[in-house]
Design an enzyme around this catalytic site. Structure first.
Site: not given
Ligand code: BDR
Length: 313
Positions: A242-243
């Protein structure tokens, strides 16, 4: 010219990769500070992890601040079940020695935005939005000084990952997300709808391990830890990462596709608390407040991550 950014974050392995990418790319990011939030784990651990990451990258020039210890209107929900009790399990980083700055993270956000020319600072958001929302409540004048917010948060077509209807970063502090999304700031949202297409397959993890530097090994080991939960949960060939969508979007926006839409947050639903309701088909006249990203080039994404992680010590 590198973009001036304030990173708001709760590291977490995937946030750690994103922060390391930004620290390794001074030509793209002038990081004014890292403000830690409660989220994946408690604030005491997120600030410790952020300090360990600046040390790993040899970038102790970047100041780390602690923000609020809990969300605005509800008890903290954490994700140790994904990230482990330290939040960075698998990374095995030494206890950091660089000091946490004494100033409160919310005050740092307000003071920095007021001190810099309007529009020059962007928010690089990797966590619940508590500290940014608190800064906007304390100092509403900063809204028009923020150039852009790029946030990993939300979900619509892929629905929820912490409840059936909500994505974790929004669910932890829905009131904060509501404040931020209504503040009239140009915003890019990188939701589960895109991160579920960006999978860290065994081959991609091996590539990090083979970079030949300590940073690459740390990334391979910690993602190996955190992805085991998602592999069991989804049964896919890799876990979503995600990040790093935030630095990837800021460096190479052409890697992604999205649509300008209205995104509103459910702040009182019993079953849908924290849901990001996306007016994808424009069936309301709500203002289009978000560039909502739904697609990304997975090969280009992992290539960029590997390039930047490969620069670390
Ligand atoms: C988000 O939830 C967290 O557990 C991850 O670190 C990521 O920020 C994804 O929904």
């Amino acid at each position: 010219m590198p973009r001036k950014v304030i990173i708001i974050t709760d590291p977490g392995q995937d946030q750690a990769v994103a922060i390391l990418m930004a620290l390794a790319a001074p030509e793209s990011f002038n990081i004014l500070g890292i403000v830690t939030s409660a989220g994946n784990i408690d604030l005491n651990k997120t600030q410790r992890n952020a300090r360990a990451l600046v040390e790993l990258a040899g970038r102790t020039d970047v100041p780390v601040f602690a923000g609020c210890p809990r969300p605005i209107g509800r008890p903290l929900v954490t994700a140790e079940h994904v990230h482990g009790p330290t939040g960075l399990d698998g990374a095995d980083l030494p206890e950091p020695t660089v000091a946490l700055r004494a100033q409160h993270g919310v005050d740092f956000i307000v003071e920095t935005l007021r001190a810099q020319p309007a529009g020059e600072v962007s928010i690089f958001s990797e966590s619940p939005l508590t500290n940014l929302a608190m800064a906007l409540v304390k100092a509403p004048d900063i809204a028009e000084r923020i150039g852009q917010i790029v946030m990993m948060a939300g979900a619509y077509f892929e629905v929820g990952n912490i409840t059936p209807s909500a994505e974790f970063n929004i669910y932890v502090d829905p009131q904060a997300a509501d404040i931020v999304l209504k503040a009239g700031i140009p915003t890019v949202m990188l939701p589960l709808d895109v991160t579920h297409k960006l999978l860290s397959t065994p081959e991609r993890l091996r590539c990090f391990a083979g970079l030949g530097n300590r940073g690459g090994k740390v990334v391979a080991n910690m993602l190996g830890f955190s992805e085991s939960f998602d592999l069991r949960k989804y049964g896919w060939m890799g876990a979503p990462l995600h990040g790093p969508t935030v630095p990837a979007f800021m460096i190479e926006p052409g890697m992604f596709k999205g649509r300008q839409v209205n995104v509103s947050v459910e702040i009182c639903g019993e079953l849908t608390l924290g849901m990001t309701v996306v007016d994808y088909w424009e069936v309301t006249d709500r203002p289009k407040n978000v560039l909502y990203v739904t697609d990304g080039d997975a090969d280009a994404y992992f290539k960029l991550i590997a390039k930047l992680i490969g620069r670390l010590p």
